[in-house]
Design a protein around this motif. Sequence first.
Motif, PDB file in Angstrom:
ATOM      1  N   VAL A 123      24.880  36.868  46.820  1.00  0.00           N
ATOM      2  CA  VAL A 123      24.513  37.704  48.284  1.00  0.00           C
ATOM      3  C   VAL A 123      22.867  37.688  48.170  1.00  0.00           C
ATOM      4  CG1 VAL A 123      26.804  37.086  49.504  1.00  0.00           C
ATOM      5  CG2 VAL A 123      25.527  39.814  48.934  1.00  0.00           C
ATOM      6  N   ASP A 124      21.788  37.860  49.625  1.00  0.00           N
ATOM      7  CA  ASP A 124      20.998  38.879  49.942  1.00  0.00           C
ATOM      8  C   ASP A 124      21.615  39.321  50.473  1.00  0.00           C
ATOM      9  OD1 ASP A 124      19.588  37.739  48.202  1.00  0.00           O
ATOM     10  OD2 ASP A 124      19.182  36.435  49.597  1.00  0.00           O
ATOM     11  N   LEU A 125      20.779  40.960  50.895  1.00  0.00           N
ATOM     12  CA  LEU A 125      21.492  42.393  51.247  1.00  0.00           C
ATOM     13  C   LEU A 125      19.869  42.540  52.277  1.00  0.00           C
ATOM     14  CD1 LEU A 125      23.318  44.323  49.159  1.00  0.00           C
ATOM     15  CD2 LEU A 125      24.879  42.757  51.294  1.00  0.00           C
ATOM     16  N   VAL A 126      20.071  42.416  53.074  1.00  0.00           N
ATOM     17  CA  VAL A 126      18.914  43.273  53.900  1.00  0.00           C
ATOM     18  C   VAL A 126      19.753  44.700  54.680  1.00  0.00           C
ATOM     19  CG1 VAL A 126      17.642  42.960  56.428  1.00  0.00           C
ATOM     20  CG2 VAL A 126      17.498  40.944  54.818  1.00  0.00           C
ATOM     21  N   THR A 127      19.288  45.804  54.485  1.00  0.00           N
ATOM     22  CA  THR A 127      19.715  46.793  54.849  1.00  0.00           C
ATOM     23  C   THR A 127      18.519  47.492  55.902  1.00  0.00           C
ATOM     24  OG1 THR A 127      18.846  48.579  53.527  1.00  0.00           O
ATOM     25  CG2 THR A 127      21.205  47.247  52.162  1.00  0.00           C
ATOM     26  N   ASP A 149      21.327  39.270  44.740  1.00  0.00           N
ATOM     27  CA  ASP A 149      19.836  38.537  44.368  1.00  0.00           C
ATOM     28  C   ASP A 149      18.580  39.509  45.329  1.00  0.00           C
ATOM     29  OD1 ASP A 149      18.250  36.957  43.128  1.00  0.00           O
ATOM     30  OD2 ASP A 149      18.738  35.779  44.673  1.00  0.00           O
ATOM     31  N   GLN A 150      18.260  40.044  46.242  1.00  0.00           N
ATOM     32  CA  GLN A 150      17.545  40.430  46.493  1.00  0.00           C
ATOM     33  C   GLN A 150      18.319  41.882  47.619  1.00  0.00           C
ATOM     34  OE1 GLN A 150      14.522  39.319  46.939  1.00  0.00           O
ATOM     35  NE2 GLN A 150      14.612  37.551  46.465  1.00  0.00           N
ATOM     36  N   TYR A 151      17.879  42.515  47.947  1.00  0.00           N
ATOM     37  CA  TYR A 151      17.957  43.904  48.328  1.00  0.00           C
ATOM     38  C   TYR A 151      16.760  44.348  48.785  1.00  0.00           C
ATOM     39  CZ  TYR A 151      18.401  48.601  49.017  1.00  0.00           C
ATOM     40  OH  TYR A 151      17.697  50.362  49.129  1.00  0.00           O
ATOM     41  N   VAL A 152      16.484  44.200  50.438  1.00  0.00           N
ATOM     42  CA  VAL A 152      15.695  44.189  51.060  1.00  0.00           C
ATOM     43  C   VAL A 152      15.845  45.679  52.229  1.00  0.00           C
ATOM     44  CG1 VAL A 152      13.750  43.929  52.446  1.00  0.00           C
ATOM     45  CG2 VAL A 152      15.344  41.951  51.339  1.00  0.00           C
ATOM     46  N   SER A 153      15.230  46.374  51.500  1.00  0.00           N
ATOM     47  CA  SER A 153      15.727  47.671  52.881  1.00  0.00           C
ATOM     48  C   SER A 153      14.066  47.918  54.522  1.00  0.00           C
ATOM     49  CB  SER A 153      16.141  49.454  52.253  1.00  0.00           C
ATOM     50  OG  SER A 153      14.456  49.380  51.665  1.00  0.00           O
ATOM     51  N   LEU A 154      15.252  48.802  55.100  1.00  0.00           N
ATOM     52  CA  LEU A 154      14.033  48.693  56.061  1.00  0.00           C
ATOM     53  C   LEU A 154      14.151  50.473  56.698  1.00  0.00           C
ATOM     54  CD1 LEU A 154      15.049  45.832  58.654  1.00  0.00           C
ATOM     55  CD2 LEU A 154      12.955  45.952  56.732  1.00  0.00           C
ATOM     56  N   GLY A 155      13.084  51.300  56.094  1.00  0.00           N
ATOM     57  CA  GLY A 155      13.551  52.684  56.359  1.00  0.00           C
ATOM     58  C   GLY A 155      14.611  53.524  56.076  1.00  0.00           C
ATOM     59  N   SER A 156      14.922  53.149  54.714  1.00  0.00           N
ATOM     60  CA  SER A 156      15.750  53.485  54.097  1.00  0.00           C
ATOM     61  C   SER A 156      15.418  55.051  53.472  1.00  0.00           C
ATOM     62  CB  SER A 156      16.720  52.569  53.056  1.00  0.00           C
ATOM     63  OG  SER A 156      17.374  52.542  54.065  1.00  0.00           O
ATOM     64  N   PRO A 157      16.431  56.573  53.554  1.00  0.00           N
ATOM     65  CA  PRO A 157      15.849  57.634  53.326  1.00  0.00           C
ATOM     66  C   PRO A 157      16.340  57.572  51.681  1.00  0.00           C
ATOM     67  CG  PRO A 157      17.945  57.281  54.910  1.00  0.00           C
ATOM     68  CD  PRO A 157      16.991  56.390  54.766  1.00  0.00           C
ATOM     69  N   GLN A 158      15.282  56.916  51.136  1.00  0.00           N
ATOM     70  CA  GLN A 158      15.831  56.620  49.824  1.00  0.00           C
ATOM     71  C   GLN A 158      15.944  58.148  48.614  1.00  0.00           C
ATOM     72  OE1 GLN A 158      16.998  53.669  48.919  1.00  0.00           O
ATOM     73  NE2 GLN A 158      15.567  52.459  50.105  1.00  0.00           N
ATOM     74  N   THR A 207      12.670  45.193  47.015  1.00  0.00           N
ATOM     75  CA  THR A 207      11.558  45.685  48.317  1.00  0.00           C
ATOM     76  C   THR A 207      12.304  46.748  49.026  1.00  0.00           C
ATOM     77  OG1 THR A 207      11.519  43.122  48.513  1.00  0.00           O
ATOM     78  CG2 THR A 207      10.562  44.374  49.710  1.00  0.00           C
ATOM     79  N   THR A 208      11.531  47.530  49.563  1.00  0.00           N
ATOM     80  CA  THR A 208      11.027  48.429  50.878  1.00  0.00           C
ATOM     81  C   THR A 208      10.861  48.024  51.617  1.00  0.00           C
ATOM     82  OG1 THR A 208       9.622  50.367  49.855  1.00  0.00           O
ATOM     83  CG2 THR A 208      12.595  49.953  48.680  1.00  0.00           C
ATOM     84  N   LEU A 209      10.885  48.449  52.546  1.00  0.00           N
ATOM     85  CA  LEU A 209       9.846  48.077  54.234  1.00  0.00           C
ATOM     86  C   LEU A 209      10.030  49.879  54.597  1.00  0.00           C
ATOM     87  CD1 LEU A 209      10.434  44.467  55.401  1.00  0.00           C
ATOM     88  CD2 LEU A 209       8.064  45.374  53.552  1.00  0.00           C
ATOM     89  N   ALA A 257       7.660  39.773  56.728  1.00  0.00           N
ATOM     90  CA  ALA A 257       7.849  40.463  55.702  1.00  0.00           C
ATOM     91  C   ALA A 257       8.923  40.330  54.968  1.00  0.00           C
ATOM     92  CB  ALA A 257       7.025  42.267  55.671  1.00  0.00           C
ATOM     93  N   VAL A 258      10.088  40.463  55.873  1.00  0.00           N
ATOM     94  CA  VAL A 258      11.634  40.105  55.349  1.00  0.00           C
ATOM     95  C   VAL A 258      11.834  39.353  55.147  1.00  0.00           C
ATOM     96  CG1 VAL A 258      14.045  40.406  55.890  1.00  0.00           C
ATOM     97  CG2 VAL A 258      12.892  42.335  56.677  1.00  0.00           C
ATOM     98  N   ARG A 259      11.484  37.781  55.337  1.00  0.00           N
ATOM     99  CA  ARG A 259      11.641  37.048  55.437  1.00  0.00           C
ATOM    100  C   ARG A 259      10.697  36.514  54.455  1.00  0.00           C
ATOM    101  NH1 ARG A 259       8.917  33.107  59.629  1.00  0.00           N
ATOM    102  NH2 ARG A 259       7.352  33.384  59.177  1.00  0.00           N
ATOM    103  N   GLN A 260       9.797  36.865  54.011  1.00  0.00           N
ATOM    104  CA  GLN A 260       8.654  36.152  52.698  1.00  0.00           C
ATOM    105  C   GLN A 260       8.986  37.281  51.797  1.00  0.00           C
ATOM    106  OE1 GLN A 260       5.275  38.116  53.971  1.00  0.00           O
ATOM    107  NE2 GLN A 260       4.176  36.391  55.566  1.00  0.00           N
ATOM    108  N   ALA A 261      10.143  37.844  51.442  1.00  0.00           N
ATOM    109  CA  ALA A 261      11.070  39.106  50.510  1.00  0.00           C
ATOM    110  C   ALA A 261      11.926  37.972  50.295  1.00  0.00           C
ATOM    111  CB  ALA A 261      11.369  40.938  50.874  1.00  0.00           C
ATOM    112  N   LEU A 262      13.125  37.402  51.420  1.00  0.00           N
ATOM    113  CA  LEU A 262      13.896  36.937  51.118  1.00  0.00           C
ATOM    114  C   LEU A 262      13.273  35.493  50.030  1.00  0.00           C
ATOM    115  CD1 LEU A 262      16.080  37.486  54.046  1.00  0.00           C
ATOM    116  CD2 LEU A 262      16.534  38.269  52.021  1.00  0.00           C
ATOM    117  N   ALA A 263      12.638  34.659  50.774  1.00  0.00           N
ATOM    118  CA  ALA A 263      11.722  33.633  49.583  1.00  0.00           C
ATOM    119  C   ALA A 263      11.178  33.348  48.726  1.00  0.00           C
ATOM    120  CB  ALA A 263      11.049  32.844  51.370  1.00  0.00           C
TER     121      ALA A 263
END
Length: 274
Positions: A123-127, A149-158, A207-209, A257-263
């Motif tokens: 799966v891909d995770l958009v978080t 497969d893909q990990y994309v974070s939006l404003g996560s306090p890593q 990927t982080t945004l 940007a999320v869509r490009q990361a997933l692609a």
Amino acid sequence: MLLRTILAATVTATALLVPATAAHAAAPPAAPSPATEAAAAPASTVTAAERAAAAAADPVIVVGGLIGVSIAYEPIAARLRADGYRVSIYQLPNLGFGDIRESARALSSYVDQVRAATGASRVDLVTHSEGGLVSRWYVKFLGGAAAVDQYVSLGSPQYGTYVANILAVVGLGSCAGIVACQQMTIGSSFLADLNAGDDTPGPVRWTTLRTWQDELVRPVDNAVVADGATNVLVQAWCPLRVVGHLGLVLDGTTYTAVRQALAGVAIRPNCFAV
């Protein structure tokens, strides 16, 4: 004493407010119907071929953050569905107040349900926000590297946020007793464990945004991860784009940007997307 407890919880919720997801055990994703696409967010610019590729791609799970209501993540889910993706929205147990490690275990079970229902191996995770930490713990310690497969974070306090630390300064003690908030404070033992060694283990593409106007993740650069991740600052591409913490799940430029990361293509956000 009761009044103080109520006040503390209210202030903590305000300081760390992050919209959450739809139903905790949301139904596995189905192919988007014409009605769903018609009701989705603004018209997509993807081609028919790109939409077909998205439909055949990994299912996408949108993982929400602390204190969530289901409607908050529907805008980004609707965009993804309109672009062909199979999407479900995952709400953290107990609205994300509890131990992030326990939330990660619950996410692990949900990922297994989605994989079983869709027949997908990954799966891909958009978080968003805390959801990014939950997902990283799952990948790093609970076998998620084999299922994501893909990990994309939006404003996560890593690496934590001073917003969590500041609650002690205003007299509310250690996050008013909220475990997840304590774990998101800079220097917490949870973050020390999460960030020890490789930030980006396994074959997962990371990927982080982030945005300069993030009012909840401070300093803003604590939303990045090391060791080969693609870390994107919205304003590095679009200097005039104003996007807040909650806006990351609503903003059109961020979504491109999320869509490009997933692609799996180079990330070049569209500064004029709505």
